[in-house]
Design a protein around this motif. Structure first.
Motif, PDB file in Angstrom:
ATOM      1  N   TRP A 117       0.831  -1.202   0.000  1.00  0.00           N
ATOM      2  CA  TRP A 117       0.000   0.000   0.000  1.00  0.00           C
ATOM      3  C   TRP A 117       0.865   1.251   0.000  1.00  0.00           C
ATOM      4  O   TRP A 117       1.898   1.317   0.673  1.00  0.00           O
ATOM      5  CB  TRP A 117      -0.900   0.037   1.232  1.00  0.00           C
ATOM      6  N   TYR A 135       7.408  -1.015  -5.328  1.00  0.00           N
ATOM      7  CA  TYR A 135       6.018  -1.142  -5.764  1.00  0.00           C
ATOM      8  C   TYR A 135       5.963  -1.510  -7.255  1.00  0.00           C
ATOM      9  O   TYR A 135       5.229  -2.423  -7.665  1.00  0.00           O
ATOM     10  CB  TYR A 135       5.316   0.186  -5.508  1.00  0.00           C
ATOM     11  N   SER A 158      -6.955   0.476  -1.334  1.00  0.00           N
ATOM     12  CA  SER A 158      -6.798   0.715   0.100  1.00  0.00           C
ATOM     13  C   SER A 158      -7.536   1.980   0.518  1.00  0.00           C
ATOM     14  O   SER A 158      -7.691   2.925  -0.261  1.00  0.00           O
ATOM     15  CB  SER A 158      -5.320   0.845   0.469  1.00  0.00           C
ATOM     16  N   ASP A 214      -3.776   0.157  -4.976  1.00  0.00           N
ATOM     17  CA  ASP A 214      -3.037  -0.538  -3.929  1.00  0.00           C
ATOM     18  C   ASP A 214      -3.430  -2.013  -3.892  1.00  0.00           C
ATOM     19  O   ASP A 214      -4.574  -2.375  -4.179  1.00  0.00           O
ATOM     20  CB  ASP A 214      -3.292   0.103  -2.571  1.00  0.00           C
TER      21      ASP A 214
END
Length: 483
Positions: A117, A135, A158, A214
């Motif tokens: 996240w 990420y 998220s 996310d």
């Protein structure tokens, strides 16, 4: 555990590890992407089967000491150590040994929620570029393994939620900063939030920051895949694992100050390029012990920060469609040893417990609730009072939980205990030990080990191989922070 725990099943191999001659490997070549090519074995894509076993592919089972030589020796088989090994294996011609006093992923990541996240991250922070790089690398990883029948990422989005007008104002500013940093981010009023998550109650003044991109990662399955991919290189003489084999000392050169390798309880492992300490919350005490008899004063103040998660299996009272955490999570994520967050409670004399609501529903239909943070040394004992605090806090956001006694879930309840490697300044240590450029420490990721793993692996490999690097390494150096 709520997630399905998979262990690698590999054909039995000879347990005697063949020593690799020091001139066995050619000049290093390096690829800049973590998963730049398909992971194959004998021309076929690697895949996971339904049942696996935990025994390492290559170990030394002899009671007498044996000697082996590798280019890189990695101390620690958590998510950081295993991904560093993977980076060297697919991005260079180096050989790698991973040594651990226990089994793979037995620390923080194995007990975590699998957050990938960005909603609670800050674009201005020192860890932002490293987290963003990781990420992107996780997304590349997922794209690669999807073609091989495995989908470890759950793209659920998220929500960082607040319940007061002050928190709502902070969330609006956060959404603006995240959007300016290039992420898809949206502020949701309490009414809009109710449409996303009908069971969530934040009051009329509340709201949320929403990041639709996310993801949640099934860490156990991802680790199993990475470990199997690493083990493919054992057939080429480039990879070995030494588990249940703690490191006892460093091997120092008589002619220089460099470290030549490590001695374990069962083996002597020589290293031609680098020794990497990636032992999670044990890295500090390990480094202290290993350097105790040298002229190098090394203090890495990483500490174990204990966390509880509650998993309710086959939960059907309601469902969540996104991953959630409250604003207080951001505060207690950065609590110092002495600071008490707004959700701290005293559970024992001298111990402060910080609890903030996090909630996700995994792909198996299990409700995962957290989270707690507490300094209690290396204890992994379950504390029922903390479980009750987590349940009570979750009930303040999900009124329906107040109607369900926690005792009703005794048979369907699991508890995860993890020890996060905490650094006082809130960012990991990634860099050479001053005076020993061939010894690198990579630890202190706290609850972000999974989310920063691939970027950390890339950074460590760049240091060893002399590459310029994708992320600025200066912020994570030991100098000025630990020594």
């Amino acid at each position: 555990m709520a997630s399905v725990t998979l262990h690698i099943q590999s054909p039995p191999l000879n347990h005697d590890v063949v020593s690799l001659p020091r001139n066995h490997f050619p000049v290093v070549t390096f690829k800049t992407t973590f998963f730049g090519s398909s992971l194959t074995a004998n021309g076929k894509p690697l895949s996971l089967r339904k049942t696996f076993r935990t025994q390492p592919v290559i170990t030394s089972s002899s009671s007498s000491s044996s000697t082996h030589t590798f280019d890189v020796v990695i101390i620690g088989a958590g998510i950081i150590g295993l991904t560093i090994a993977r980076q060297f294996l697919i991005g260079s011609d180096l050989s790698v040994a991973v040594v651990d006093k226990d089994v793979p992923c037995s620390g923080a990541t194995g007990a975590g929620q699998g957050y990938l996240w960005m909603v609670h991250k800050e674009p201005e922070s020192d860890t932002w570029d490293l987290t963003m790089r990781s990420y992107k690398l996780w997304q590349m990883f997922a794209e690669n393994v999807r073609t091989q029948g495995l989908d470890p990422l759950q793209e659920l989005g998220s929500l960082l939620v607040g319940r007061t007008a002050e928190e709502a104002a902070t969330l609006k500013k956060k959404v603006k900063r995240l959007s300016e940093a290039g992420l898809r981010a949206e502020y949701l009023t309490s009414d809009a939030l109710r449409l996303k998550e009908p069971e969530l109650e934040v009051g009329k003044d509340g709201g949320a920051a929403f990041l639709p991109d996310d993801c949640q990662l099934d860490a156990q399955r991802a680790v199993a895949f990475i470990q199997k991919a690493n083990r493919h290189f054992s057939t080429k003489g480039r990879y070995a694992e030494f588990f249940h084999d703690p490191v006892t000392s460093l091997l120092r050169s008589d002619s220089s100050s460099e470290v030549e390798g490590v001695r374990t309880s069962k083996n002597t492992l020589y290293s031609k390029k680098a020794v990497i300490v990636a032992a999670g919350c044990w890295s500090g005490s390990l480094a202290h012990d290993l350097f105790r008899e040298s002229n190098i004063l090394l203090n890495v103040p990483v500490k174990p920060r204990k966390g509880h998660l509650v998993v309710l299996e086959n939960f059907s009272a309601f469902r969540l469609d996104h991953g959630l955490m409250e604003m207080g999570y951001v505060d207690h994520l950065h609590d110092s040893l002495d600071h008490k967050s707004s959700h701290s409670v005293k559970v024992e004399e001298g111990q402060a417990l910080s609890v903030s609501m996090t909630a996700t529903m995994d792909t198996m239909g299990n409700l995962v609730l957290g989270s707690s943070r507490q300094f209690t040394g290396y204890s992994t004992r379950v504390d029922e009072s903390i479980i009750n605090h987590i349940w009570k806090r979750a009930g303040e956001f999900f009124p329906k939980l107040k109607e369900l006694p926690l005792g009703d879930f005794t048979l369907d309840r699991k508890v995860r205990i993890g020890l996060r490697p905490y650094m006082p300044d809130g960012k990991p240590v990634i860099g050479p030990v001053p005076g020993l450029m061939n010894v690198i420490i990579a630890t202190g990721h706290e609850g972000g080990g999974l989310s920063m793993a691939l970027g950390t692996a890339e950074m460590v490999a760049d240091m060893v191989l002399g590459n310029p690097g994708t992320v600025d390494m200066a912020a994570f150096a030991l100098q000025g922070r630990c020594c």
